[in-house]
Design a protein around this motif. Structure first.
Motif: not given
Length: 268
Positions: A41, A56, A11-12, A64, A38, A49, A60
């Motif tokens: 954001p 992420m 995701r990152c 997550y 992770d 994003r 998300e």
């Protein structure tokens, strides 16, 4: 027992593999506990994003967390899956970040300074042409941010506290009392620092922090934990045994991990 509190996933935008891949790697590598952490954001950004290759999307984040919690249940009895996050530290936005984290049942939050003086600590050009005085100034700005993160009350762990040396190995030798001052504050705040073995993937080699910093951390009563900072499943638990041995040589008797934000002590 073995644990690793610092792992990432796809995701990152700059890690490979799913969360399940990292959990399975933890089992294969003999871990009893694996933390998924992770990159947070950019909550203060106006867009969903802000940095697609770094962290992420805001949309998300809840997905997550839900995935980690599902895997925690699924793997119960096989490996203890902990919900974490590696949080950027921006002093001007810390209350916003805290409000976001308070909504979820995190086992721990890692606070990491990735930007110092508005520039990435991993920018390979940030030290070019600096005088000795300017190098000291840059180091002191960096450690002032780490000290502020320690005082914020948001984090259980501080991540890779000398990672600014990643592409500038002489960083460790830049003379300033800011490192000792910061370690003293971390000890007083009773939070942990991680031994992060991802330094081996950078030009500096080794892990973060260097032995000299760990020796001073012991002096100030700072707790330590372990994080591979794995961005590929194969690195989960990387160099656990080497780190454990070195900590014993330095004089540490135990290290810690966090569950429901409560410190769990593990003998070395």
């Amino acid at each position: 027992m073995k644990f690793d509190l610092h792992t990432h996933h796809e995701r990152c935008g700059h890690a490979i593999g799913t969360i399940r891949d990292y959990v399975e790697a933890g089992i294969q590598n003999g871990l009893s506990v694996i933390g998924i952490s992770d990159h947070s954001p950019y909550f203060a950004s106006a867009v969903d994003r802000e940095q697609p290759g770094i962290a992420m999307a805001k949309s998300e984040f809840s997905l997550y967390i839900a995935e980690v919690l599902r895997l925690k249940e699924e793997y119960s009895g096989k490996i203890d899956v902990l919900l974490g996050v590696e949080s950027d530290f921006f002093p001007e936005h810390i209350q916003l970040y805290k409000q976001m984290y308070d909504q979820y049942p995190f086992d721990y939050i890692i606070g990491s300074v990735h930007l110092s003086g508005g520039v990435s600590i991993f920018n390979k050009n940030r030290f070019k042409g600096l005088t000795d005085i300017q190098l000291v100034e840059q180091k002191e700005i960096y450690y002032d941010l780490i000290e502020q993160s320690a005082r914020s009350g948001v984090f259980q762990i501080l991540g890779h506290i000398d990672a600014m040396r990643a592409y500038f190995t002489p960083f460790s030798a830049v003379p300033t009392e800011s490192v000792d001052r910061t370690l003293k504050i971390i000890g007083e705040q009773d939070i942990a620092i991680e031994i992060n073995t991802s330094g081996k993937t950078k030009a500096c080699g080794g892990w973060y922090p260097v032995d000299a910093v760990l020796e001073r951390a012991l002096h100030y009563g700072v707790r330590v934990t372990f994080g591979s900072d794995a961005h590929v499943p194969e690195r989960v638990g990387d160099e656990w045994d080497d780190v454990s041995k070195r900590l014993k040589e330095i004089g540490f008797k135990d290290w810690v991990y966090f569950k429901q934000k409560q410190r769990q002590i593990v003998a070395l």
